[in-house]
Design a protein around this motif. Sequence first.
Motif, PDB file in Angstrom:
ATOM      1  N   GLU A 157       0.837  -1.206   0.000  1.00 37.83           N
ATOM      2  CA  GLU A 157       0.000   0.000   0.000  1.00 37.83           C
ATOM      3  C   GLU A 157       0.878   1.265   0.000  1.00 37.83           C
ATOM      4  OE1 GLU A 157      -2.186   0.965   3.538  1.00 37.83           O
ATOM      5  OE2 GLU A 157      -3.804   1.880   2.385  1.00 37.83           O
ATOM      6  N   GLU A 170       2.403   1.766  -3.458  1.00 32.60           N
ATOM      7  CA  GLU A 170       1.442   2.180  -4.485  1.00 32.60           C
ATOM      8  C   GLU A 170       1.005   3.625  -4.293  1.00 32.60           C
ATOM      9  OE1 GLU A 170       0.309   0.710  -7.297  1.00 32.60           O
ATOM     10  OE2 GLU A 170       1.835  -0.813  -6.919  1.00 32.60           O
ATOM     11  N   ARG A 171       0.896   4.054  -3.055  1.00 34.12           N
ATOM     12  CA  ARG A 171       0.468   5.431  -2.802  1.00 34.12           C
ATOM     13  C   ARG A 171       1.523   6.433  -3.282  1.00 34.12           C
ATOM     14  NH1 ARG A 171      -4.242   5.574  -0.762  1.00 34.12           N
ATOM     15  NH2 ARG A 171      -4.971   3.884   0.568  1.00 34.12           N
ATOM     16  N   ALA A 204      -4.408   4.628  -6.408  1.00 27.95           N
ATOM     17  CA  ALA A 204      -4.119   3.538  -5.468  1.00 27.95           C
ATOM     18  C   ALA A 204      -5.360   3.123  -4.668  1.00 27.95           C
ATOM     19  CB  ALA A 204      -2.992   3.943  -4.524  1.00 27.95           C
ATOM     20  N   ILE A 244      -5.849  -0.961  -4.179  1.00 28.24           N
ATOM     21  CA  ILE A 244      -4.965  -1.452  -3.125  1.00 28.24           C
ATOM     22  C   ILE A 244      -5.701  -1.378  -1.794  1.00 28.24           C
ATOM     23  CG2 ILE A 244      -2.816  -1.068  -1.864  1.00 28.24           C
ATOM     24  CD1 ILE A 244      -2.384  -2.209  -4.600  1.00 28.24           C
TER      25      ILE A 244
END
Length: 205
Positions: free
Chosen positions: A75, A78-79, A86, A90
């Motif tokens: 996470e 991806e952020r 995201a 996610i």
Amino acid sequence: MKLLVELYIVLHMLMGAPLNTLVDARHPLPRWFDPGPQPDAVSALEALVTEASEAGIRAAIYSGYRSYSKQGAVEDRERIVRPSTANYYIASPGCSEHQLGTAFDLVWPGLKVESSDPRNERLYIWLEENAHHYGFVLSYPYKEIEEWPYNNRWMPQVTEIIHEPWHIRYVGMSLAEDMIAAGYLDPQNSVLPQDFYQPWTSINP
Ligand SMILES: [Zn+2]
């Protein structure tokens, strides 16, 4: 008491969660639940991949078991890499089906899951048509129903998780057949796999 709690945790790890455990943003798994890949799901997946290859379809595991802490790392990454989208795909730690040890993201070898390469398309169509024969369902099927939480097209306006044709979850043959019979793959039908799941209530020692 501490020993009892530890015993409880070990037993739940060994048994895994029930196959119909609901996992989403409102029904997270606990941090301690770290069961690893579940053997029944793994052998069903091996059978699925073998059968697919006989039909000329290649499938590799893009993502399999993810622990609570691994999900947190994914996470965070991806952020940073894709901050605007995201949220759509996610899950936060505890909120991913991958922590169950029964969910897998499949992809044509060498491609990314979100690639619209025709080989991926072939794989995803094959999964829709065949996954239930091995006890798998697509957790996030394509829906054309506009209201939340069904608006899960590629660029959703409001959704929890987008359409993920690559994400399959092992639920066992009988539950998978029930979902197919209920029409969960029909884009016009509002039935979702999550309608068949139950919160796992006995997980907080
Ligand atoms: Zn997934």
